[in-house]
Design an enzyme around this catalytic site. Structure first.
Site, PDB file in Angstrom:
ATOM      1  N   HIS A  49      21.847   5.808 -14.581  1.00 18.23           N
ATOM      2  CA  HIS A  49      20.629   4.996 -14.488  1.00 18.23           C
ATOM      3  C   HIS A  49      21.011   3.580 -14.082  1.00 18.23           C
ATOM      4  O   HIS A  49      21.571   2.831 -14.863  1.00 18.23           O
ATOM      5  CB  HIS A  49      19.896   5.006 -15.829  1.00 18.23           C
ATOM      6  CG  HIS A  49      18.665   4.146 -15.801  1.00 18.23           C
ATOM      7  ND1 HIS A  49      17.604   4.407 -14.961  1.00 18.23           N
ATOM      8  CD2 HIS A  49      18.333   3.016 -16.477  1.00 18.23           C
ATOM      9  CE1 HIS A  49      16.682   3.491 -15.136  1.00 18.23           C
ATOM     10  NE2 HIS A  49      17.085   2.625 -16.047  1.00 18.23           N
ATOM     11  N   ASP A  51      19.839   0.114 -13.016  1.00 21.25           N
ATOM     12  CA  ASP A  51      18.742  -0.856 -12.928  1.00 21.25           C
ATOM     13  C   ASP A  51      18.944  -1.818 -11.761  1.00 21.25           C
ATOM     14  O   ASP A  51      20.025  -2.395 -11.616  1.00 21.25           O
ATOM     15  CB  ASP A  51      18.666  -1.684 -14.216  1.00 21.25           C
ATOM     16  CG  ASP A  51      18.177  -0.847 -15.388  1.00 21.25           C
ATOM     17  OD1 ASP A  51      17.110  -0.239 -15.251  1.00 21.25           O
ATOM     18  OD2 ASP A  51      18.871  -0.812 -16.424  1.00 21.25           O
ATOM     19  N   ASP A 173      13.045   5.600 -17.338  1.00 21.79           N
ATOM     20  CA  ASP A 173      13.125   4.411 -18.204  1.00 21.79           C
ATOM     21  C   ASP A 173      11.867   3.549 -18.291  1.00 21.79           C
ATOM     22  O   ASP A 173      11.713   2.815 -19.263  1.00 21.79           O
ATOM     23  CB  ASP A 173      14.328   3.551 -17.765  1.00 21.79           C
ATOM     24  CG  ASP A 173      14.744   2.539 -18.827  1.00 21.79           C
ATOM     25  OD1 ASP A 173      14.518   2.826 -20.024  1.00 21.79           O
ATOM     26  OD2 ASP A 173      15.292   1.487 -18.483  1.00 21.79           O
ATOM     27  N   HIS A 418      11.575  -1.765 -12.968  1.00 18.96           N
ATOM     28  CA  HIS A 418      11.008  -1.855 -14.317  1.00 18.96           C
ATOM     29  C   HIS A 418      11.631  -2.921 -15.216  1.00 18.96           C
ATOM     30  O   HIS A 418      11.299  -2.966 -16.406  1.00 18.96           O
ATOM     31  CB  HIS A 418      11.026  -0.470 -14.989  1.00 18.96           C
ATOM     32  CG  HIS A 418      12.394   0.128 -15.095  1.00 18.96           C
ATOM     33  ND1 HIS A 418      12.936   0.898 -14.101  1.00 18.96           N
ATOM     34  CD2 HIS A 418      13.336   0.066 -16.056  1.00 18.96           C
ATOM     35  CE1 HIS A 418      14.153   1.280 -14.449  1.00 18.96           C
ATOM     36  NE2 HIS A 418      14.416   0.784 -15.638  1.00 18.96           N
TER      37      HIS A 418
HETATM   38 ZN   LIG Z   1      16.184   0.868 -16.675  1.00 13.03          ZN
END
Ligand SMILES: [Zn+2]
Ligand SMILES: *[C@@H]1O[C@H](CO)[C@@H](O)[C@H](O)[C@H]1NC(C)=O
Length: 998
Positions: A49, A51, A173, A418
Site C-alpha cells: 500500500h 500512499d 485504506d 486519501h
Molecule cells: Zn493509505
C-alpha cells in the site's frame, strides 16, 4: 541503508534466467491459478500500500528519502517485486498507484520494461484500481475522480494494452466509502470493489451474517447497470498477525529444512490454518483472501516471497494426507472470479459506508473539513484544469499543449489521494502538495492564455491571472489605469456572472462590454477583516462590480475597464451605506430577500414569493476533546477524528455593528461576529440564492483548547423529521436520518454529534415535504442536521492534539506567523419542492465549474476603439448551448485527431418535472471550430470500447428487479453524434474524431 544492502546481495545475477525472454501467457481471469473443488481455497494476495504522500512527500516516498520519518522507498519496491516475480512464475503481485508506477517506469531500461510487459501479459503482475492515486471518497469531487482514473487507465492501456486493464476497485485504506464511488466503478466496467474500512459495528454484523460480500446497488437512477460486487476485507489489508514476512516486520523466515534447528514451517502453518478457518466462517464460498501486505512493504520482495513460497508449499503438501486446504498465489480479481464461479446469492446494499467509526468514540468525520484552504485550492485546480483542456481542444492543436496540461492532470490525481484532499498528511507534505498544484496550475494557465490569445488576436498584450481573488487582491486591477478582463465560461450553457475586481476605493471606473456599451457598475468596500489579513499584500480597499451577462458556452466576453479621472467617485453613489439607527434592513426584495436585524445579525426573516420565513444563522464552535488516545474514551479530536467535547457554543458577541451596502447590482451586509470571525451576506440582482461569505481565523490558541467552527442555519419550527439529504461526491443525494443507519444496527451511539456528520461536497438539504432549504458550498466540508430545521457546515478547525491514527502531528495550521485564516462561501436557497431541485442543481454546477478570469494590461498606445475593432472581444466555442440538464463534463485533447468527450445528465429521475426527463442531444455540429466525424463510445474511463466491456453477473437476493445483467447496455460502439440519449444521472464517454470546420 539496510534495505539497499539486502537488495544487492539477493539479486545479483537474477535476470540471467528467463526474464527478458518473451513469455507468452494469458492475463486477466485466464491467468489465475485454478482453485480446487471440495477444498477451502486460500488466496494469498501479495500487495504493497503506497500512499501518494502522507508522512513523507510523494518524492520522498518514491526515492526513499527521510528514512527517519518512515522507512519507505517505492522505487525499490518496484525493482525488487519485478525481480522476485521473474524468479518464480507462480508468484503474483498487484500494483495500484499509477502515480508511482510511471515515475519508476520512465527510469527503467528497455530490458526491464520488457520484463515488466511479460509479467503483465502473463497476469503475474496485475494492475488493480489503476487511477493515479487511491482516491479519498468523502471529499473528492466526481469530476476529479473520473479524471484521475482516466489518466491512469489511459497510460496503462497505451503501454500494456488489454492486459494492463484493471478489473477491480481496490480502496483498501480510504476512511469510508461513498455510493457514487461504487457507481463510478460500475461505469468503469469493473467487476467488483474491495475495501478495508467501514463502521466497526457494521463490519462485525456483516461478518456475523456472512454479508461481508454483497451486491451494492449504487444508483437508483442507473439501476442494475450500477450494481457492484463489494467485498469487505477481513483483516483490513494486513497479513494475519505473525505472518508478515516483510523486512519491516523483522519476523523469522519460514524454514522447512527438517534438519535445521530453525525448522518452523509446521507450527507456523498450523497457526495460519487456524486463522484461515476462522476467517472462512464469515464468508459464503469456499474461497478466502489473505491480504499479504502493508504500507510500503516489499522493498526486499524476495524475502516476503521466500516465506510465502514455503508456507504455501507446506500447506498443499498436507493434501496427500487428507487436508482440505488449498493455498495459491492470487490477486483480488482471481479471488473474485473464483467467488463468481460459485454462483452464490448475495444480499444487497443501497446506502453508503459513511460515516466511518473505528471504535465507539472515533468517528472519522474531522477529515471532512481538515485543511479547509487546501480543500478549496484543490477545487480550484479542477476548475483550471477543465478550462485548459477545453481551450486546448478548441485551438485544434490540442496535442501541442499536452506538456502544459499533463502536469495538472497528474497534480489533480495526486490531490485526490486519501491523505491529500483529506487534510491528513503532515504539514511539510501538505506544503509540497501546494507546491505541486501551484506549478501545475501555472503551466495549465499558460496553455489557456496561449489559446485565448490565438482566438482573440489581442494585440500587444498577454493574459495573466489573479490567483488571490479569494482574498480580494489582484495586481492588474489594483494597479492599472486601463485593462481588459476576459471572462471565460467553461460550462456548456450561458452564465451570468457578477464580476468583482479588487480596486482602490478612491477611484472610479468605466466598464465597457464587447458591444461598446458602458455597463452599470457598483463599488463596494472590502471588509476590514479582509483588508487586514496577514500576508495580504494588496492596495485594494474596494471591489468594482459589474454584471457579465450571458457569458457564452465554452466562450468568453472581454470587458474593458478604465479608470475615469474626470468623474471621481461618481459611481460610488450607487452604493449607500445605511444609517446605524435603523433596526433592520432588507437585502433583495419580497420575491427573494432577507430582512436582517441589525442589532442581532444572526436573526433574519427570509422572503420567498412574498411569504416571510424566519431564519437564524450563527457561528458556533465545538471544543475539541483532548486526550492521550490510550483508551477509546481518551481519544482526541485530530486530523481524522472529530470528537467534540460537548455541544456547540456560540462565538459571536453581537455588539458589533453591521454595515449595509446597497446598489443596483448587489445588496450586502457586512457583519462582524468577533475579532476572528466575520461574514458578508449578499444578494445579487436577479439571483435566487443568498451568498454567505465567511471568514474564520486565526482560531485562538490561548486556552490550549482546540476549536472546530461551524456555520449553522436554522428555520425554527421546521418539520423535517430528523431527516436530511447530502450529496455523494457532488452527484446523487442520499437520505440521512439522525442516529440511524439503514443497513446495520447502530448500537454504540455515544458520539451523537460526530456520528451524524457526513461529507458535503456540494449541498446539504432539508425538506418538510412542501419546501426545501439547501446550503451549497465551495469546497468539501463536514456537515449535519442535528435538530429539526437546522443545517450546519464545519468551516475550519484548529487542534492541539493528535488523534493517534498515524499522522502524529496536531492539526494546528499556521500561516504568516499566526493561526490559519480561511475564507469561503455558502449559498443558501429556499423555496417550494417542485422548483428547488432545479435551482440547487444548476447553482451547484455553476459553483463547481466557475468562470475563469484572464487579465490583460492594455498598452496605452492603443485606443480602446482600436482594441475593440481589432480584437475578438466575444467568443462562443459552441454554436448552440446544450440543454440545461446536460453538462459537457469533459472536453479534452486525446490522441492524434481525436478528442475525449463526456456528456452528463445532471438531474436525478425524481427531481424536476422537466429537467429530470431523459434528453437527446445533437453534438455533431455544436462546436464552433470542429465537426464530429465519428463518435465511439467507451466505458467511463475511456480505456475500453463500451461494446467490448462485459461485466461478470451476480445473483442477489433482491427479487424486485430483473436479474438480467446490463439491461440497457449499448451493443454498438459507433454512435450517431446527432442522437445521444442521456437518462437521469447518466454519464456517457466518447472518443470523437474531429475535423476543423472551414
Ligand atoms: Zn493509505
Ligand atoms: C487500448 O489499447 C489497445 C492496444 O494499444 C488499442 O487497440 C485500443 O484501441 C485502446 N483502447 C481504447 C479505448 O483506446
Amino acid at each position: 541503508m539496510k534495505v539497499l544492502i539486502l537488495l544487492s546481495v539477493l539479486f545479483v545475477g537474477v535476470c540471467a534466467g528467463p526474464c527478458g525472454n518473451k513469455v507468452t501467457g494469458k492475463c486477466g481471469y485466464e491467468s489465475c491459478h485454478p482453485v480446487k473443488d471440495g477444498y477451502l481455497n486460500v488466496h494469498f494476495v501479495p500487495h504493497s500500500h503506497d500512499d501518494v504522500g502522507w508522512l513523507k512527500t510523494v518524492d520522498q516516498y518514491y526515492y526513499g528519502s527521510e528514512d527517519s520519518i518512515q522507512t519507505a522507498a517505492v522505487q525499490f519496491i518496484l525493482d525488487s517485486v519485478v525481480e522476485a516475480l521473474s524468479k518464480n512464475p507462480d508468484r503474483r503481485f498487484i500494483y495500484v498507484e499509477t502515480a508511482f508506477f510511471w515515475k519508476w517506469w520512465e527510469k527503467q531500461n528497455e530490458e526491464t520494461q520488457a520484463t515488466v510487459k511479460d509479467l503483465v501479459s502473463s497476469g503475474r503482475l496485475e494492475f488493480i484500481g489503476g487511477a493515479w492515486s487511491m482516491n479519498d471518497e468523502a471529499n473528492a469531487n466526481y469530476i476529479s475522480i473520473i479524471d484521475q482514473f482516466t489518466w491512469g487507465l489511459r497510460k496503462l492501456n497505451d503501454t500494456f494494452g488489454e492486459c494492463g486493464r484493471p478489473h477491480i476497485g481496490w480502496q483498501i485504506d480510504p476512511f469510508g466509502h461513498t455510493r457514487q464511488m461504487a457507481t463510478i466503478f460500475s461505469q468503469l466496467g469493473y467487476d467488483g470493489l474491495f475495501f478495508g474500512r467501514l463502521d466497526n459495528e457494521e463490519k462485525t454484523q456483516r461478518l456475523e451474517n456472512k454479508t461481508a460480500e454483497m451486491i451494492w446497488q449504487s444508483s437508483p437512477n442507473l439501476g442494475r447497470s450500477a450494481d457492484l460486487f463489494t467485498h469487505v476485507l477481513y483483516n483490513q489489508y494486513s497479513a494475519p498477525k505473525g505472518y508478515c514476512f516483510d523486512i519491516l516486520c523483522g519476523m523469522d523466515p519460514i524454514v522447512d529444512d527438517e534438519m535445521s534447528p530453525q525448522y518452523n514451517v509446521d507450527w507456523k502453518a498450523k497457526g495460519l490454518i487456524d486463522f484461515i478457518q476462522n476467517q472462512s466462517r464469515h464468508y459464503k464460498t469456499d474461497n478466502i483472501i489473505l491480504t499479504m501486505g502493508e504500507d510500503f512493504h516489499y522493498t526486499a520482495a524476495g524475502i516476503n516471497f521466500y516465506s510465502m513460497d514455503k508456507i504455501i508449499k507446506y500447506i498443499n503438501s498436507k493434501q496427500s494426507s487428507g487436508s482440505k486446504i488449498n493455498a495459491i498465489y492470487s490477486t483480488p480479481s482471481c479471488y473474485l472470479k473464483a467467488v463468481n464461479d460459485r454462483k452464490e446469492t448475495f444480499s444487497t446494499k443501497s446506502d453508503d459506508f459513511l460515516p466511518y467509526k473505528s471504535d465507539k468514540h472515533s468517528y472519522w468525520t474531522g477529515y471532512f473539513t481538515s485543511r479547509p484552504t487546501q480543500k478549496y485550492y484543490e477545487r480550484k485546480g479542477n476548475n483550471i484544469l477543465q478550462t485548459c483542456k477545453q481551450l486546448a481542444v478548441q485551438s485544434m492543436e490540442g496535442l501541442k499543449y499536452e506538456s502544459k496540461i499533463t502536469p495538472l492532470r497528474e497534480a489533480m490525481g495526486v490531490m485526490q489521494h486519501h491523505d491529500a484532499i483529506t487534510g491528513t498528511a503532515k504539514q511539510h507534505v501538505a506544503n509540497d502538495y501546494a507546491r505541486i498544484l501551484t506549478e501545475a496550475i501555472s503551466k495549465c494557465e499558460e496553455a489557456s492564455s496561449a489559446v485565448l490569445l490565438e482566438i482573440s488576436g489581442f494585440i500587444k498584450s498577454n493574459y495573466t491571472t489573479c490567483p488571490l481573488m479569494n482574498i480580494s487582491a489582484c495586481a492588474v486591477s489594483e494597479q492599472s489605469d486601463q485593462f481588459v478582463v476576459t471572462i471565460y465560461n467553461p460550462l456548456s450553457r450561458p452564465i451570468t456572472e457578477f464580476a468583482r475586481l479588487p480596486i482602490s476605493d478612491n477611484d472610479s471606473y468605466d466598464v465597457i462590454d464587447p458591444q461598446k456599451k458602458k455597463l452599470i457598475t457598483q463599488i463596494v468596500p472590502i471588509p476590514e477583516s479582509v483588508i487586514n489579513l496577514p500576508g495580504r499584500n494588496s492596495s485594494a480597499t474596494a471591489e468594482l462590480i459589474f454584471e457579465a451577462t450571458d457569458l457564452p458556452p465554452l466562450g468568453y466576453k472581454a470587458f474593458i475597464v478604465r479608470k475615469d479621472h474626470t468623474k471621481q467617485n461618481q459611481n460610488r453613489i450607487h452604493t449607500q451605506q445605511t444609517q446605524p439607527e435603523i433596526d433592520s434592513v432588507d437585502i433583495g426584495d419580497k420575491r427573494f430577500g432577507l430582512k436582517i436585524n441589525t442589532k442581532d445579525s444572526s436573526r433574519y426573516e427570509m422572503y420567498v414569493d412574498g411569504v416571510a420565513v424566519p431564519l437564524l444563522q450563527n457561528f458556533l464552535y465545538y471544543k475539541s476533546m483532548a486526550g492521550d488516545n490510550r483508551k477509546a474514551i481518551n481519544r482526541a479530536s485530530g486530523a481524522y477524528i472529530f470528537r467534540p467535547n460537548g455541544t456547540a457554543l456560540p462565538i459571536c458577541d453581537h455588539s458589533n455593528e453591521s454595515k449595509i451596502f446597497k446598489g443596483p447590482l448587489v445588496e450586502e451586509i457586512h457583519t462582524t461576529c468577533n475579532n476572528w470571525t466575520s461574514q458578508v451576506i449578499r444578494k445579487y440582482k436577479g439571483e435566487d440564492h443568498f451568498e454567505f461569505e465567511w471568514l474564520v481565523g486565526p482560531i485562538p490558541n490561548n486556552d490550549g483548547i482546540g476549536k472546530e467552527v461551524v456555520s449553522r442555519f436554522k428555520i425554527p419550527q421546521y418539520h423535517n423529521d430528523n431527516t436530511f439529504y447530502t450529496d455523494s461526491n457532488g452527484r446523487e443525494m442520499l437520505k440521512r436520518v439522525l442516529n440511524y443507519r439503514s443497513s446495520f444496527d447502530l448500537k454504540e451511539n455515544v458520539e451523537n454529534i460526530s456520528g451524524n456528520y457526513y461529507p458535503i461536497n456540494s449541498q446539504i438539504m432539508l425538506t418538510d415535504g412542501r419546501t426545501q432549504l439547501a446550503v451549497l458550498n465551495d469546497r468539501a466540508q463536514g456537515g449535519s442536521s442535528l435538530d429539526d430545521g437546522e443545517l450546519e457546515l464545519m468551516v475550519h478547525r484548529r487542534l492541539f492534539h493528535d488523534d493517534a491514527f498515524g499522522v502524529d502531528e496536531a492539526l494546528n495550521e499556521r500561516a504568516f506567523g499566526t493561526g490559519l485564516i480561511a475564507r469561503g462561501q455558502h449559498y443558501l436557497t429556499f423555496g417550494s419542492v417542485d422548483k428547488q431541485y432545479a435551482v440547487q442543481r444548476l447553482l451547484a454546477q455553476r459553483k463547481l465549474i466557475k468562470p475563469q478570469y484572464f487579465m490583460s494590461i492594455n498598452n496605452s498606445d492603443i485606443t480602446f476603439n482600436e482594441l475593440i475593432d481589432n480584437t475578438v472581444m466575444q467568443y462562443s466555442g459552441m454554436r448552440n448551448p446544450l440543454p440545461n440538464n446536460v453538462k459537457l463534463l469533459t472536453l479534452e485533447p486525446w490522441k492524434e485527431g481525436t478528442i475525449l468527450l463526456r456528456l452528463e445528465h445532471i438531474f436525478e429521475f425524481n427531481e424536476d418535472k422537466n429537467l429530470s426527463k431523459s434528453v437527446v442531444v445533437n453534438i455533431q455540429d455544436v462546436f464552433l471550430n470542429f465537426h464530429i466525424i465519428s463518435l465511439k463510445e467507451t466505458t467511463l474511463g475511456a480505456n475500453q470500447w463500451l461494446s467490448e466491456n462485459i461485466r461478470l453477473s451476480w445473483k442477489s437476493d433482491d427479487k424486485s428487479t430483473p436479474s438480467s445483467d446490463q439491461i440497457d447496455k449499448n451493443t454498438f460502439t459507433e454512435i450517431d453524434p446527432k442522437h445521444i440519449l442521456l437518462t437521469p444521472m447518466q454519464i456517457r464517454t466518447f472518443v470523437a474524431e474531429i475535423i476543423a470546420t472551414p
